[in-house]
Design an enzyme around this catalytic site. Structure first.
Site, PDB file in Angstrom:
ATOM      1  N   ASP A 138      34.371  -2.418 -10.513  1.00 20.99           N
ATOM      2  CA  ASP A 138      35.457  -1.428 -10.546  1.00 20.99           C
ATOM      3  C   ASP A 138      36.357  -1.658 -11.737  1.00 20.99           C
ATOM      4  O   ASP A 138      36.796  -2.782 -11.963  1.00 20.99           O
ATOM      5  CB  ASP A 138      36.362  -1.636  -9.322  1.00 20.99           C
ATOM      6  CG  ASP A 138      35.969  -0.757  -8.167  1.00 20.99           C
ATOM      7  OD1 ASP A 138      36.250   0.439  -8.242  1.00 20.99           O
ATOM      8  OD2 ASP A 138      35.391  -1.280  -7.205  1.00 20.99           O
ATOM      9  N   TYR A 139      36.679  -0.587 -12.467  1.00 22.76           N
ATOM     10  CA  TYR A 139      37.747  -0.698 -13.463  1.00 22.76           C
ATOM     11  C   TYR A 139      39.066  -0.882 -12.716  1.00 22.76           C
ATOM     12  O   TYR A 139      39.347  -0.170 -11.754  1.00 22.76           O
ATOM     13  CB  TYR A 139      37.841   0.563 -14.323  1.00 22.76           C
ATOM     14  CG  TYR A 139      36.957   0.543 -15.548  1.00 22.76           C
ATOM     15  CD1 TYR A 139      37.084  -0.466 -16.502  1.00 22.76           C
ATOM     16  CD2 TYR A 139      36.021   1.544 -15.772  1.00 22.76           C
ATOM     17  CE1 TYR A 139      36.290  -0.479 -17.645  1.00 22.76           C
ATOM     18  CE2 TYR A 139      35.221   1.542 -16.914  1.00 22.76           C
ATOM     19  CZ  TYR A 139      35.355   0.525 -17.838  1.00 22.76           C
ATOM     20  OH  TYR A 139      34.577   0.507 -18.963  1.00 22.76           O
ATOM     21  N   ASP A 159      35.863   5.125 -10.652  1.00 25.78           N
ATOM     22  CA  ASP A 159      36.028   4.067 -11.660  1.00 25.78           C
ATOM     23  C   ASP A 159      35.074   2.898 -11.413  1.00 25.78           C
ATOM     24  O   ASP A 159      35.318   1.795 -11.905  1.00 25.78           O
ATOM     25  CB  ASP A 159      37.478   3.548 -11.642  1.00 25.78           C
ATOM     26  CG  ASP A 159      38.488   4.660 -11.834  1.00 25.78           C
ATOM     27  OD1 ASP A 159      38.142   5.639 -12.518  1.00 25.78           O
ATOM     28  OD2 ASP A 159      39.610   4.555 -11.303  1.00 25.78           O
TER      29      ASP A 159
END
Length: 238
Positions: free
Chosen positions: A15-16, A192
């Protein structure tokens, strides 16, 4: 329900971390916002400190929750009504909070004002990677149509750039898997997050490789950061 297609493999998710706020820090060039990410601070705690004028130790859970609602709401051009609904406070309190936020994060205020002006002039806004979104309603006489277009003008360069960056990361990730002749597969992009299925003997490589590629996908004024987790299925990985 979501399991690897090969026995003994794992699902790995990356995940960003707060990518939209990082993009906002870059686009707005706001010193306080950039400082938080450059020093790897908790952005919601930092916002609460700056808006309420307190030390880190004095930030309580309600302050942080309010700061978090404003941080994410700002990206969508949140109104006092929207914030009052989110936090269950009066519109007057919400308006005061938004005013305090813009008083502190003046670069964000400047960006919001300038991007709407530019959209009214050009009829479109664009992401950092030059993808355009046309906004024909930006000069509409109808208040609701015009307001929605203005919020879209504020949001598109931020959310659109975040979407562009993860697409870039996918292209670079595909090349990295091919170059290293890895058997791991990139399965999904969800907001994301990138999801992979990974054989056991490649787990250590992928835990290091995926965040490296994602962090280097695009250069911002603040670091891009991603968090990796894995497990026997997607639920466990999350």
């Amino acid at each position: 329900m979501f399991v690897p297609s090969e026995p003994g493999w794992s699902i790995l998710a990356a995940d960003y971390s707060q990518i939209e706020l990082r993009v906002l820090a870059h686009i707005s060039d706001d010193d306080r916002l950039k400082e938080a990410f450059l020093h790897d601070m908790d952005i919601h705690t930092k916002t609460a400190m700056d808006v309420f004028g307190v030390s880190e130790e004095e930030v309580d859970s309600n302050m942080r929750r309010s700061a978090k609602a404003v941080n994410f709401g700002i990206v969508y051009g949140i109104s006092d009504y929207g914030l009052s609904q989110n936090l269950n406070i009066t519109r007057k309190e919400a308006a005061k909070f938004i005013d305090q936020y813009f008083e502190v994060f003046q670069g964000v205020r400047r960006y919001m004002d300038e991007i709407v002006k530019q959209a009214k002039r050009d009829g479109y806004v664009k992401t950092l990677l030059e993808r355009r979104r046309y906004l024909p309603e930006i000069n509409a006489s109808n208040f609701n149509l015009r307001s929605f277009a203005e919020r879209t003008a504020m949001n598109t360069p931020i959310q659109g750039t975040a979407a562009d960056i993860i697409k870039l990361a996918m292209v670079k990730m595909d090349a990295a898997l091919f170059e290293r002749k890895l058997r791991s597969r990139m399965l999904l992009q969800v907001h994301d997050e990138l999801v992979f299925e990974v054989p056991e003997d490649e787990l250590d490589i992928m835990k290091k490789l995926v965040p490296e590629v994602m962090s280097d996908a695009f250069k911002l004024a603040v670091p891009l950061k991603s968090e990796v987790s894995y497990g026997e299925n997607w639920y466990e990985a999350k």
